[in-house]
Design an enzyme around this catalytic site. Structure first.
Site, short mmCIF file in Angstrom:
data_model
loop_
_atom_site.label_atom_id
_atom_site.label_comp_id
_atom_site.label_asym_id
_atom_site.label_seq_id
_atom_site.Cartn_x
_atom_site.Cartn_y
_atom_site.Cartn_z
N GLU A 1 14.38 22.27 88.65
CA GLU A 1 14.98 22.37 89.98
C GLU A 1 14.01 23.00 90.98
OE1 GLU A 1 17.64 21.26 91.33
OE2 GLU A 1 18.69 20.46 89.60
N GLU B 1 12.91 20.83 94.21
CA GLU B 1 13.39 21.24 95.54
C GLU B 1 12.36 21.97 96.37
OE1 GLU B 1 18.19 21.44 94.86
OE2 GLU B 1 17.10 23.33 95.09
N GLU C 1 14.79 20.76 103.54
CA GLU C 1 13.76 21.66 104.07
C GLU C 1 13.65 22.87 103.16
OE1 GLU C 1 12.96 24.18 108.24
OE2 GLU C 1 14.71 22.89 108.01
N GLY D 1 18.18 25.39 93.30
CA GLY D 1 18.93 25.31 92.05
C GLY D 1 19.69 24.01 91.95
#
Length: 228
Positions: free
Chosen positions: A62, A66, A115, A46
């Site tokens: 997002e 990510e 990660e 997020g």
């Protein structure tokens, strides 16, 4: 003409709970934070909503930035705005949840996520911010959802056995289900198509099924009562 507003305004973020099913258990996708606050801690994917962005667009951006996930089922969960939930200031978050197959969406961290990894729902690390609370709310929503809408199209392979489908429901509910009653009720909704294909291997062959997408979508739209 520009307008000014005399009251302080909270910042707005989006957080995403991504559920997956590996064939035996329910999983959730987490990212390890690469920036402060909570540097190195695990968290939900997020981030902050941009001024020109729609909320869902922000959530999808997002997720892709990510975790590299894109084009996934996404549904708004609820808003979380308890004061103090974010050490950076007054931050309100709109949470979303997604359903995907982990084998089709391998975890890959990017941007401010150092990660990304899939974790079993029963073996989660400590989470940053109030993300444990958001995750619990998403799981509660999913458990309620399977009682009035079919769940499985996004989480199972294209062809699957009834045993796999039951394992999915048991993983979501966190408890065993009576096999005979489950199959009787599920088959009565008529969105499963039996195939002339069977599993192979050392065990007794099991018939494979697929979802009839048209009937599945109709059932999801109108809803049904699936008392488990």
């Amino acid at each position: 003409m520009a307008h000014t507003y005399e009251f302080p305004r909270p910042a707005l973020t989006v957080d995403c709970v991504v559920f997956g099913f590996d064939g035996t258990g329910l999983q959730v996708l987490l990212i390890r934070r690469g920036i402060e606050p909570f540097l190195g801690a695990w968290a939900l994917p997020g981030g902050f909503v941009r001024m020109e962005e729609d909320l869902e667009d922000a959530a999808r951006r997002e997720l892709e930035e990510e975790t590299s996930l894109r084009d996934v089922f996404l549904e708004q969960l609820r808003t979380f705005g308890t004061p103090g939930r974010d050490p950076r200031g007054r931050v309100v978050s709109v949470a979303w949840y997604a359903l995907v197959r982990p084998d089709q969406h391998p975890a890959k961290g990017d941007t401010d996520a150092s990660e990304a990894a899939w974790f079993p729902i029963g073996g989660l690390p400590g989470l940053a911010f109030d993300h444990d609370h958001i995750l619990a709310a998403a799981l509660e929503r999913l458990r309620g959802k399977i009682r009035y809408q079919p769940v499985g199209f996004e989480l199972l392979p294209r062809h699957f056995t009834l045993t796999q489908l039951q394992a999915l429901y048991e993983a979501i509910l966190g408890r065993p289900i009576d096999k005979r009653n489950f199959r009787k009720k599920l088959l009565s909704f008529d969105f499963l198509t039996p195939l002339d294909e069977f599993t192979s291997g050392a065990h007794r062959p099991a018939r494979l099924h697929r979802f009839d997408r048209r009937k599945y979508d109709a059932a999801a739209k109108r809803g049904f009562l699936f008392d488990l």
